[in-house]
Scaffold this active site. Structure first.
Site, mmCIF file in Angstrom:
data_model
loop_
_atom_site.group_PDB
_atom_site.id
_atom_site.type_symbol
_atom_site.label_atom_id
_atom_site.label_comp_id
_atom_site.label_asym_id
_atom_site.label_seq_id
_atom_site.Cartn_x
_atom_site.Cartn_y
_atom_site.Cartn_z
ATOM 1 N N CYS A 99 0.897 -1.268 -0.054
ATOM 2 C CA CYS A 99 -0.027 -0.136 -0.007
ATOM 3 C C CYS A 99 0.957 1.176 0.077
ATOM 4 O O CYS A 99 0.198 2.394 -0.232
ATOM 5 C CB CYS A 99 -0.867 0.021 1.212
ATOM 6 S SG CYS A 99 -1.832 -1.371 1.197
ATOM 7 N N HIS A 392 -9.094 2.829 -2.054
ATOM 8 C CA HIS A 392 -7.583 2.385 -2.164
ATOM 9 C C HIS A 392 -7.229 1.422 -3.146
ATOM 10 O O HIS A 392 -6.978 0.197 -3.222
ATOM 11 C CB HIS A 392 -7.467 1.829 -0.929
ATOM 12 C CG HIS A 392 -6.145 1.192 -0.348
ATOM 13 N ND1 HIS A 392 -4.823 2.248 -0.827
ATOM 14 C CD2 HIS A 392 -5.796 0.078 0.192
ATOM 15 C CE1 HIS A 392 -4.077 1.412 -0.494
ATOM 16 N NE2 HIS A 392 -4.122 0.286 0.233
ATOM 17 N N CYS A 422 0.365 2.603 6.333
ATOM 18 C CA CYS A 422 0.828 1.387 6.842
ATOM 19 C C CYS A 422 0.866 0.606 5.157
ATOM 20 O O CYS A 422 0.490 1.080 4.499
ATOM 21 C CB CYS A 422 -0.082 0.769 7.778
ATOM 22 S SG CYS A 422 -1.789 0.638 7.088
#
Length: 436
Positions: A99, A392, A422
């Site tokens: 991510c 996302h 994160c």
């Protein structure tokens, strides 16, 4: 003791971010259904270059990322160069840091600028949760390889006879840790229990995210950084993110059942970020190169930090680990920041990181620091909403956050902003940005 590490070239130039753009973000299997990530990447890079009026020949390097990679286009960066009319001599390579992938792409281009090997580059990422590399079982894969080597039809039929019906079932990519088998939501549940985060707190944060994102769109704050996309059959354009629930109420969130720990859990689909399709990119240059071209930078990259922790327990603590390091390298404290933008993978993860940033015990016993990073001022935090609302697309989120934060800093008259995330594998990323 300050350990500031100025991000400048050998000539003393700052690292300028002169442009940033993204596609609208779309929930899985909606507007971008059937469009691979490489095409989303081509869309955003081509449009960004057209809007900036920068000649493609100026760009000397493109670093791009894709987390869910397609076997037919493993180097998505090079395909974007070849598919957008850029010079075929433009260096291009792909990166992956889960991510935090576009954070890594930005850092790589910045490092090339600092060493002097380039003066301008593009960084970004794209992902599609709608176009996935659907695999086969390990047994079927092995049999297919052996069949390819078999010399007779009899041997081939014998190999196929080893298969059972269950071996023929397709295998989608897992949203889980390879080393532990834990899903991201399982880790979010761990964190909710470890840090005493209630269902009500998680739902409230998710509701806040959607409300602020909806307000940002209604006030026209995002139009300059989100392109309009025309998708087959080209009847209706997509101009805005399609996940934002601007009319939802807290009571709506309370209706959903837990998605991971069905019996005792608090993490739901509504207080988590959804699977999403989209792409985002930024153009970086040395400050002097931007001046030569008559460009006014959106802002500058002041510092960055990447960290890693164990994956078995509460692994989504990247912001709590990487933020103090990025601030230290920038020569700043949390109170110096005008804006703080944290990736909201899950409301539980976000709230846990906020809790630990203000924890003296965590700073002393875990980080080995004398003092806590600091309590986050809510008026500075995710002021335009976050990933729970926008969605996302894994590799695109960092570039979205950077562009969005720089635009908002400029609207507020400048200052410093922190973007942090994160990532799977126990990874964390943080960057300090500056706008004038």
């Amino acid at each position: 003791m300050s350990q500031a590490l100025p991000l400048v070239t050998r000539q003393g130039d700052r690292i300028a971010i002169v442009s940033g753009l993204r596609t609208p973000f779309a929930r899985q299997a909606t507007a971008f259904h059937g469009i691979p990530a490489v095409d989303l990447g081509k869309m955003v890079v081509g449009e960004m270059l057209a809007r900036s009026e920068i000649s493609p020949d100026v760009i000397e390097q493109l670093v791009f990322g894709q987390v869910v990679q397609m076997p037919e286009a493993p180097n998505v960066a090079r395909e974007i160069v070849l598919g957008t009319g850029m010079s075929v001599h433009t260096d291009a390579y792909s990166v992956s840091r889960a991510c935090a992938t576009s954070f890594q792409a930005v850092a790589n281009v910045a490092e090339s600028l600092m060493t002097g090997t380039i003066r301008a580059g593009i960084a970004g990422g794209a992902d599609s949760s709608s176009v996935l590399p659907i695999g086969v079982s390990k047994k079927l894969a092995r049999v297919l390889v052996d069949v390819n080597k078999a010399r007779t039809m009899g041997l081939r039929l014998k190999l196929f006879s080893q298969l059972r019906l269950r071996d023929l079932a397709p295998v989608p990519p897992a949203v889980a840790e390879y080393s532990t088998g834990l899903r991201m939501g399982d880790t979010a549940e761990q964190m909710a229990k470890t840090y005493g985060i209630t269902r009500e707190q998680q739902d409230a944060l998710a509701h806040r995210s959607h409300q602020r994102a909806a307000l940002a769109w209604s006030e026209g704050k995002l139009g300059d950084e989100v392109m309009t996309v025309y998708i087959p059959p080209f009847r209706e354009p997509l101009s805005e993110d399609n996940n934002i629930r601007g009319t939802s109420t807290l009571a709506d969130y309370a209706k959903l059942r837990p998605a991971f720990d069905r019996k005792h859990g608090t993490v739901t689909a509504a207080n988590s970020t959804p699977l999403t399709d989209g792409a985002a990119a930024v153009i970086l240059m040395t400050e002097s190169r931007a001046k030569e071209l008559g460009l006014v930078p959106l802002g500058y990259l002041r510092s960055y930090a990447f960290t890693a922790i164990d994956v078995w327990q509460d692994m989504l603590l990247g912001p709590a680990w990487s933020t103090p390091l990025a601030l230290e390298r920038a020569g700043l404290t949390l109170s110096d920041l005008t804006l703080i933008d944290m990736h909201e993978a899950f409301a539980a993860q976000t709230l846990a990181n906020l809790q630990l940033l203000g924890s003296e015990r965590f700073a002393r016993d875990v980080l080995g620091r004398a003092h806590a990073t600091g309590e986050v001022d809510e008026s500075k935090f995710n002021v335009l909403g976050g990933s729970i609302a926008y969605g996302h697309p894994f590799a695109a989120t960092g570039a979205r956050m950077i562009t969005q934060t720089l635009h908002e800093l400029r609207r507020r008259g400048g200052g410093f902003g922190l973007v942090t995330a994160c990532a799977a594998g126990g990874l964390g990323a943080a960057m300090v940005l500056e706008a004038e």
